[in-house]
Design a protein around this motif. Structure first.
Motif: not given
Length: 177
Positions: A34, A158-159, A161-166
């Protein structure tokens, strides 16, 4: 809520040798997410396209009340990104900070972080600060205690983890890190 994510880490010795990196305190940005819309860290990118910071004892250059002085700061040697405040002894891996709100740097030049002075930085680190994840919340400076508590309580998990995955590589060091 989190506008940008940057992962800084101490690179393996063979990668350091390949790029002529001698400092043991240097942390290179290996992944990010991001970040197209967040330009607050562009002044930390060198001519090769690498972004890096050094972990520096804050007492070496930060002038503040001793009760308000952080132990560590992140800087590229010319520009201080932020001090890292670790306030919860039960969660020593979580910290917070923010850009300097000073219009000018100590050398009298304009502070390139001044437009971002109201942002909030949340940090997740390992014990020896060879890995520092930076999560940026736009205009969150005045709400840092709440965001910091949310980080500790797991409300941002959760946010995060989502950033790490992206996350995508920031610079191609030629090996997977």
């Amino acid at each position: 809520m989190i506008a940008a994510y940057f992962r800084f880490e101490n690179l393996p010795d063979q990668v350091k040798a390949k790029y002529g990196i001698r400092s043991k305190a240097r942390l290179d940005c290996t992944t990010h997410a991001n970040t197209k819309s967040y330009t607050g860290l562009i002044d930390f990118i060198n001519a090769k396209g690498q972004m890096y910071l050094f972990k520096i004892p804050a007492r070496e250059f930060v002038k503040a009340n001793s009760k308000r002085l952080a132990e560590w700061a992140l800087s590229n040697g010319k520009l201080n990104l932020s001090s890292i405040y670790f306030e919860d002894v039960d969660f020593p891996e979580y910290g917070y900070g923010y850009p300097s709100a000073n219009r000018l740097l100590s050398n009298g030049t304009a502070n390139p972080l001044f437009p971002y002075r109201n942002d909030c930085y949340l940090f997740i680190t390992n014990q020896d600060l060879t890995l520092v994840e930076v999560f940026i919340i736009l205009n969150g400076r005045n709400l840092i205690p709440g965001y910091y508590q949310n980080l500790i309580d797991g409300a941002l998990d959760s946010e995060i983890e989502q950033l790490r995955a992206q996350a995508k590589p920031f610079f191609d060091y030629g090996i997977s890190l």
